[in-house]
Design an enzyme around this catalytic site. Structure first.
Site, PDB file in Angstrom:
ATOM      1  CB  CYS A 163      -8.960   7.366  23.801  1.00  0.00           C
ATOM      2  SG  CYS A 163     -10.279   6.188  23.464  1.00  0.00           S
ATOM      3  NE  ARG A 188      -8.448  13.175  25.674  1.00  0.00           N
ATOM      4  CZ  ARG A 188      -9.138  14.175  25.163  1.00  0.00           C
ATOM      5  NH1 ARG A 188      -9.086  15.367  25.714  1.00  0.00           N
ATOM      6  NH2 ARG A 188      -9.851  14.012  24.073  1.00  0.00           N
ATOM      7  CD1 TRP A 232     -15.332   6.374  27.237  1.00  0.00           C
ATOM      8  CD2 TRP A 232     -14.430   5.921  29.234  1.00  0.00           C
ATOM      9  NE1 TRP A 232     -16.338   6.336  28.171  1.00  0.00           N
ATOM     10  CE2 TRP A 232     -15.827   6.067  29.395  1.00  0.00           C
ATOM     11  CE3 TRP A 232     -13.654   5.625  30.355  1.00  0.00           C
ATOM     12  CZ2 TRP A 232     -16.453   5.935  30.630  1.00  0.00           C
ATOM     13  CZ3 TRP A 232     -14.284   5.500  31.587  1.00  0.00           C
ATOM     14  CH2 TRP A 232     -15.662   5.658  31.713  1.00  0.00           C
ATOM     15  CG  ASN A 275     -10.302  10.146  20.949  1.00  0.00           C
ATOM     16  OD1 ASN A 275     -11.236   9.521  21.423  1.00  0.00           O
ATOM     17  ND2 ASN A 275     -10.195  11.462  21.053  1.00  0.00           N
ATOM     18  N   GLY A 276     -12.051   8.044  18.981  1.00  0.00           N
ATOM     19  CA  GLY A 276     -13.214   8.344  18.147  1.00  0.00           C
ATOM     20  C   GLY A 276     -13.906   7.071  17.711  1.00  0.00           C
ATOM     21  CD  GLU A 330     -29.864  16.528  35.942  1.00  0.00           C
ATOM     22  OE1 GLU A 330     -30.325  15.786  36.818  1.00  0.00           O
ATOM     23  OE2 GLU A 330     -28.659  16.569  35.672  1.00  0.00           O
ATOM     24  CE  LYS A 343     -26.143  17.705  37.969  1.00  0.00           C
ATOM     25  NZ  LYS A 343     -26.733  16.560  37.389  1.00  0.00           N
ATOM     26  CD  GLU A 354     -25.701  16.046  41.813  1.00  0.00           C
ATOM     27  OE1 GLU A 354     -25.076  15.000  41.783  1.00  0.00           O
ATOM     28  OE2 GLU A 354     -26.069  16.640  40.774  1.00  0.00           O
ATOM     29  CG  HIS A 372     -52.751  20.041  43.241  1.00  0.00           C
ATOM     30  ND1 HIS A 372     -54.111  20.007  43.416  1.00  0.00           N
ATOM     31  CD2 HIS A 372     -52.547  20.085  41.901  1.00  0.00           C
ATOM     32  CE1 HIS A 372     -54.707  19.997  42.236  1.00  0.00           C
ATOM     33  NE2 HIS A 372     -53.778  20.059  41.294  1.00  0.00           N
ATOM     34  CE  LYS A 377     -19.317  10.822  37.157  1.00  0.00           C
ATOM     35  NZ  LYS A 377     -20.310  11.858  36.923  1.00  0.00           N
TER      36      LYS A 377
HETATM   37  C1  F6R Z   1     -26.216  13.508  39.641  1.00  0.00           C
HETATM   38  C2  F6R Z   1     -25.593  12.214  39.552  1.00  0.00           C
HETATM   39  C3  F6R Z   1     -26.259  11.072  40.227  1.00  0.00           C
HETATM   40  C4  F6R Z   1     -26.254   9.850  39.291  1.00  0.00           C
HETATM   41  C5  F6R Z   1     -26.807   8.623  40.009  1.00  0.00           C
HETATM   42  C6  F6R Z   1     -26.847   7.425  39.103  1.00  0.00           C
HETATM   43  O1  F6R Z   1     -25.444  14.494  39.037  1.00  0.00           O
HETATM   44  O2  F6R Z   1     -24.561  12.071  38.961  1.00  0.00           O
HETATM   45  O3  F6R Z   1     -27.562  11.381  40.599  1.00  0.00           O
HETATM   46  O4  F6R Z   1     -27.003  10.149  38.160  1.00  0.00           O
HETATM   47  O5  F6R Z   1     -25.991   8.317  41.118  1.00  0.00           O
HETATM   48  O6  F6R Z   1     -25.586   7.111  38.618  1.00  0.00           O
HETATM   49  P1  F6R Z   1     -25.377   6.201  37.362  1.00  0.00           P
HETATM   50  O7  F6R Z   1     -25.947   6.898  36.188  1.00  0.00           O
HETATM   51  O8  F6R Z   1     -23.895   6.020  37.261  1.00  0.00           O
HETATM   52  O9  F6R Z   1     -26.102   4.916  37.642  1.00  0.00           O
END
Ligand code: F6R
Length: 614
Positions: free
Chosen positions: A2, A27, A75, A101-102, A484, A488, A491, A507, A609
């Site tokens: 937070c 935050r 948060w 916060n915490g 993963e 990254k 993306e 394969h 996001k």
């Molecule tokens: C990758 C990323 C996306 C999310 C995906 C699911 O860095 O952020 O692949 O993981 O869109 O999002 P959530 O977890 O919010 O359902």
């Protein structure tokens, strides 16, 4: 995580606090509140939603022009983001206002004691107990500083607390344990903030505190003590960051900052999970032990990075609990007519809690009478609200679009779920579960060790700016890590990147290998002889065809040396937990490569996001 602001000086506190909160909104932004000390009384306003909601409420109903105040952007961790759960929280006599916060780990016990003494709680938070305890102390005649010391000695967990006392209008007192707090030092005014962004436009002189310290600010000065009252000295320093760097704690990107926050996020996600009887407790679980004992199949649904956390969960749950687990992309789930019964547990993993594919999938599962458990980072979001139970990850808000600390804390939640099921179903002995918990609790330290080598990884990334393609190889729990790592890079660096299970190479994918192709290889710990040796064979195969092998292997694994063009060492950890440490260099690699390529790391092209459309 937070945002916290405190102010005492000559300026209008409302303006200073609201401005500070605006700087800290990254935050936490699910609710906001302010408390001012006005002629022997506390005046407070707090609202669910963004800071703008609070500002509107204040505009409609103005607060007094006074010069001492505290504020908070939340948060949520305990209790949904509502007006009543927003901070500040007041003591029952409204003498004290407090923001936090915490996580106060022993809040349930403290709350029980207060309620048995007739205190009526006005919120669902862990924070409110601290406000009542402070007021209780003040009633014994001590001042706010001593009251704070006394209360903090009885608290467990990680916390920053900031409080004001209506009877002592020129003093703001704060305390910290394993949670951030900095002091801003001005002329005739002083500030408190979760970080320097809270006050950087007023002063660039700051003071850092140690753990378990209490700080008192007045107009005239700042004094520091331990929780036991022993006087202490803070460390003063000059801030030369601009505001945007200050919000990012000196980093160039939120993503990089969030990568470095992972030790804290992991530790927070593990807080309060072990009861005094040594048993695991997941208090947001809401599914009874009997419900869980009846489960005969688990289906994990998620998207993107969260899906890869689900793949790791499969390995852990099947190994520790002997329950069959399927992992399914949320977007595919509904369209294959999955076999769901009342004894199927559907686990929905979602950092945001709003992903449309995952939401539609859980709705489908519930219609079929299956129980749904969410693993989520966003308290009060739709997916946990529509689930039968939830395990919250405590990563704090993730601002960078590419998930990093979200992923690591999802892994922790998955391990906790697996261990909890093992405890309830009796598939592991208590001491075995405890041993894994001990190992998990060592993870924040191991991630610190990996982060300490960030420069090594950055140099590697800089060597690869001209590459248009990078492959990632892993096996077992290292396979989702490879996926993963590739995601990254796609993306944020917009590179062609693919993750493969090493055993699949022959394969097909091995045809891609050509002279100089970089392949990042996640080598399993040596304890798993076959797995480890098979991985080494895979690495030999690609190297023989000209690939440049960049290997992540545990400290002391000399067997890999002849086959690694570059070797990055990882701390020695059990194979199932290795994803937590192995993914970190891959995050750093992608972040640095994207930076070198001049991309906007925090807001990569075409991505959002929270994906709220199917
Ligand atoms: C990758 C990323 C996306 C999310 C995906 C699911 O860095 O952020 O692949 O993981 O869109 O999002 P959530 O977890 O919010 O359902």
């Amino acid at each position: 995580m937070c945002g916290i602001v405190g102010y005492v000086g000559a300026k209008p506190a409302e303006a200073v606090v609201i401005e500070g909160l605006r700087r800290l909104e990254y935050r936490g932004y699910d609710s906001a509140g302010i408390a001012l000390v006005d002629g022997g009384a506390i005046v407070s306003d707090k609202r669910a939603g963004k800071l703008a909601n609070l500002e509107k409420a204040i505009a409609d109903s103005p607060l007094p022009q006074v010069t001492t105040g505290i504020g908070h952007t939340r948060w949520a961790t305990h209790g949904p983001p509502t007006d009543r759960n927003a901070h500040p929280h007041l003591g029952r006599a409204r003498r004290v206002a407090l923001v936090h916060n915490g996580i106060i780990e022993n809040f349930a016990e403290l709350r029980g004691r207060l309620e048995s003494e007739g205190v009526e709680m006005a919120s669902d938070t862990d924070t409110e107990v601290a406000a009542h305890l402070l007021e209780e102390q003040l009633e014994t005649g001590v001042d706010l500083t001593v009251a704070m010391q006394n209360v903090c000695r009885g608290l467990e967990g990680a916390f920053t607390l900031v409080a004001v006392d209506s009877q002592d209008p020129d003093r703001v007192v704060a305390a910290r344990r394993n949670s951030p707090l900095v002091v801003g030092i001005g002329e005739g005014e002083n500030f408190l903030g979760s970080d320097v962004a809270a006050f950087i436009e007023h002063t660039r002189e700051a003071m850092e505190l140690d753990q378990d310290q209490v700080v008192t600010i007045t107009r005239e000065g700042v004094s520091v003590s331990g929780f036991d009252g022993t006087p202490a000295e803070g460390r003063r320093y000059h801030v030369d960051w601009d505001l945007s760097a200050a919000e990012k704690d000196g980093h160039d990107w939120f993503m990089r900052k969030e990568i470095f926050e992972q030790p804290r996020a992991l530790a927070d996600s593990l807080l309060g999970r072990r009861g005094t009887d040594g048993l695991l407790q997941l208090d947001e679980m809401r599914l009874s032990d009997q419900d869980l004992r009846d489960i005969d199949k688990i289906i994990i649904i998620a998207a993107g990075t969260s899906f890869y956390a689900g793949m790791v969960a499969k390995y852990a749950i099947e190994h520790w609990c002997r329950i069959p687990v399927e992992v399914e992309l949320a977007s595919e789930f509904r369209y294959r007519d999955p076999i769901l019964t009342a004894s199927t547990l559907v686990v929905a993993i979602s950092q945001s809690g709003e992903t449309a594919d995952t939401l539609q999938a859980i709705r489908h599962a519930r219609v079929q009478r299956s129980k749904v458990l969410a693993i989520c980072n966003t308290n009060g979001s739709t997916i946990p609200r529509e689930s039968d139970g939830v395990i919250y990850t405590h990563a704090g808000p993730e601002i960078g679009v590419a998930s990093t600390k979200g992923f690591l804390t999802q892994l922790v939640a998955c391990y906790l779920l697996a261990l909890y099921l093992a405890q309830v179903k009796g598939t592991r002995f208590g001491d075995e579960i405890s041993q894994v918990m001990d190992q998990l609790e060592e993870m924040p330290g191991h991630v610190e060790t990996v982060l300490a080598k960030a420069e090594e990884v950055y140099a590697l990334a800089r060597d690869h700016v001209d590459n248009r393609s990078v492959l990632f190889l892993g096996r077992h729990a290292g396979y989702p890590v490879a996926l993963e790592g590739a995601l990254k890079l796609k993306e944020i660096a917009y590179l062609h990147a693919e993750g493969f299970a090493a055993g699949e190479l022959k394969h097909g994918p091995i045809a891609l290998v050509e002279e100089g192709l970089p392949i990042l290889c996640v080598v399993p710990p040596r304890g798993r002889d076959q797995l480890h040796d098979k991985m080494i064979s895979g690495i030999q195969e690609v190297r023989a065809r000209g690939a440049r092998t960049l290997c992540l292997a545990e400290e002391g694994d000399t067997t890999i040396t002849p086959y690694a063009d570059v070797l990055i060492t990882l701390p020695q950890v059990p194979v199932l937990l290795q994803p937590i440490v192995a993914v970190v260099p891959l995050q750093l690699f992608a972040c640095e490569l994207a930076t070198q390529l001049g991309h906007d790391v925090d807001q990569p092209r075409n991505l959002a996001k929270s994906v709220t459309v199917e």
